[in-house]
Design a protein around this motif. Structure first.
Motif, PDB file in Angstrom:
ATOM      1  N   ASN A   1      -2.404   5.249  -1.277  1.00 39.27           N
ATOM      2  CA  ASN A   1      -2.222   3.894  -0.743  1.00 39.27           C
ATOM      3  C   ASN A   1      -1.831   2.878  -1.826  1.00 39.27           C
TER       4      ASN A   1
ATOM      5  N   HIS B   1       2.540  -0.283   4.409  1.00 39.38           N
ATOM      6  CA  HIS B   1       1.368  -0.602   5.225  1.00 39.38           C
ATOM      7  C   HIS B   1       0.958  -2.080   5.231  1.00 39.38           C
TER       8      HIS B   1
ATOM      9  N   HIS C   1      -2.540  -5.196   7.045  1.00 40.95           N
ATOM     10  CA  HIS C   1      -3.118  -6.491   6.650  1.00 40.95           C
ATOM     11  C   HIS C   1      -2.421  -7.657   7.369  1.00 40.95           C
TER      12      HIS C   1
ATOM     13  N   ASP D   1      -7.825  -1.378   4.759  1.00 37.24           N
ATOM     14  CA  ASP D   1      -7.432  -0.076   4.213  1.00 37.24           C
ATOM     15  C   ASP D   1      -8.506   0.967   4.514  1.00 37.24           C
TER      16      ASP D   1
HETATM   17 FE   LIG Z   1      -3.717  -2.209   1.728  1.00 38.09          FE
END
Ligand SMILES: [Fe+2]
Length: 455
Positions: A224, A230, A235, A391
């Protein structure tokens, strides 16, 4: 005499004979654009990773500002190995296994402290600050037994290799493999950049670490770090809420400092693509370079002046002009040089990982720089923050649903074949899966190495 390295090699050789994963089977789990779910789910593969990756790579142990005085120590792990980092009376920083040379008990129980020497709580064997056996009580029973107190098997043994680079202490459990600087490659520049952001060229740890247990395999966190596909999804709600807050501020109200930290996490795909991702040997990578999501922070009064006074205009511009985001040093360490934060990976089990966040003071810089660092973690890294739990939730969802028998593979093909290489580095658009593919290239190399123990 049996050294720690010889003992580890014997154990690994026995594992290779008994565990059910041949090199061919391990290689078959990683294809050029996807990996098999077993790399995240199989406890036996996790155990092999601890020996073959964490037992052969340079792993971050701690920063030497955590052990300022002789006798200062911290305890931690390298893979599954318990270790103590301790400053001895000569001022050297040692890393020794946290195992009594007598019956094998963990000698040091505290996370940190100061000691004249270490004393095992079981039978009272004592050890000097470099791990060597100091004394055993009630010596008479060892007469005529060939007991040799100088034999390292009776010490808290030293790990094979230790490197202290500008205060950042890394250790390697193997005597074989790349030296530290070769291992680090261009990733070393990120450590230099963080230290050089101090007017004195030095940083120091402030406070205790921020621990955050993740219900996932360690590799999910690591992948990540340079996953730029992402943020705008995972987020997204944070970005929307921040923009709404700013819109609703009464006219003339200054925009809170927190906004400039949070807002970039809701940035567009184009911004992250433009940041780019760069990979190098051994699984390391970073995003950004010329600019990143950290490069638009407002100036803190007095900092630039202090930097120019110490370093001069040209070096100051060069240091502050480098803006990497999340340099990932595989497998244990990630550093945000522009905000003076590191996060350290401590795998616990196949589906549990401890992430430790540490904060640094730039020596000689205005204290407001440290306030920004702490604010960043409060907003982004803390388990109670607005970003980290997003996350965490996605990792836990992956760890849970990869068990589904509906499919076996995890895809990593985005922008494959569209990389550019120069000067030993390979670059791609920021939302490429390049860093993940690069990590699995390193994973395969480590996991299938026929190392010295088989020779
Ligand atoms: Fe993140």
């Amino acid at each position: 005499m049996t050294t720690a390295t010889e003992a580890r090699n014997n154990i690994i050789a026995r594992q290779q004979q008994t565990l059910g994963h041949s090199n061919e089977e391990l290689t078959s789990l990683v294809e050029k654009d996807r990996v098999h779910r077993d790399v995240y789910l199989d406890p036996e593969i996790f155990d092999l990773e601890m020996e073959r990756i964490w037992g052969q790579a340079w792993v971050f142990v701690g920063h030497d500002s955590q052990v300022k005085k002789p006798g200062d120590f911290i305890t931690t792990t390298i893979g599954k190995e318990p270790v103590v980092m301790v400053r001895d009376k000569k001022g050297e920083v040692n890393v020794v296994y946290n195992r009594c040379g007598h019956k094998g008990a963990k000698v040091v129980g505290k996370p940190c402290g100061n000691a004249q020497m270490f004393r095992c709580p079981y039978h009272g064997w004592t050890f000097q600050l470099d791990g060597t056996l100091n004394a055993t009580p009630h010596k008479c029973g060892y007469e005529d037994t060939a007991f040799d107190p100088a034999d390292p098997q009776f010490s808290m043994q030293k790990v094979a290799r230790v490197e202290n680079y500008r205060g950042f202490v890394f250790a390697n459990l193997s005597e074989q493999g790349d030296d530290f600087e070769t291992f680090m490659g261009a990733a070393l520049e990120t450590i230099d950049n963080m230290a050089d952001r101090s007017p004195q060229g030095e940083v120091e740890v402030v406070g205790a670490c921020l621990p955050y247990f993740h219900d996932c395999n360690w590799k999910m966190f690591f992948e990540n770090l340079n996953d730029a596909q992402h943020p705008m999804v995972c987020h997204g709600s944070v970005g929307v809420a921040t923009k709404k807050t700013v819109r609703e501020l009464p006219e003339g109200t200054p925009v809170p400092k927190e906004v400039e930290i949070i807002s970039p996490f809701g940035s567009s795909y184009e911004l992250f693509d433009d940041m780019g991702v760069t990979v190098m040997e051994n699984g390391h990578s970073f995003m950004g370079g010329k600019h990143s999501i950290h490069s638009s922070y407002s100036e803190i009064p007095g900092y630039m002046e202090a930097m120019i006074e110490s370093h001069g205009q040209e070096k100051t511009e060069r240091v502050l002009g480098s803006n990497r985001h999340n340099t990932a040093i595989y497998p244990s360490f990630t550093i945000k040089d522009a905000v003076q934060i590191i996060r350290v990976v401590r795998p616990v089990s196949v589906d549990k990982t401890l992430i430790q966040t540490w904060h640094f003071r730039l020596k000689g810089a205005p204290e407001q720089m440290l306030h920004r660092t702490i604010t960043y973690s409060r907003l982004i890294n803390s388990p109670a923050s607005m970003v980290g739990p997003d996350d965490w939730d996605c990792y836990a969802r992956m760890q849970e649903s990869l068990r589904s028998n509906s499919a076996e593979w995890v895809d990593m093909r985005r922008y494959i074949g569209r990389e550019e290489s120069a000067d030993g580095l390979t670059r791609a658009k920021g939302t490429s899966d390049l860093s993940m593919r690069n990590q699995y290239k390193a994973w395969t190399n480590y996991m299938t190495q026929t190392s010295e123990q088989e020779a």
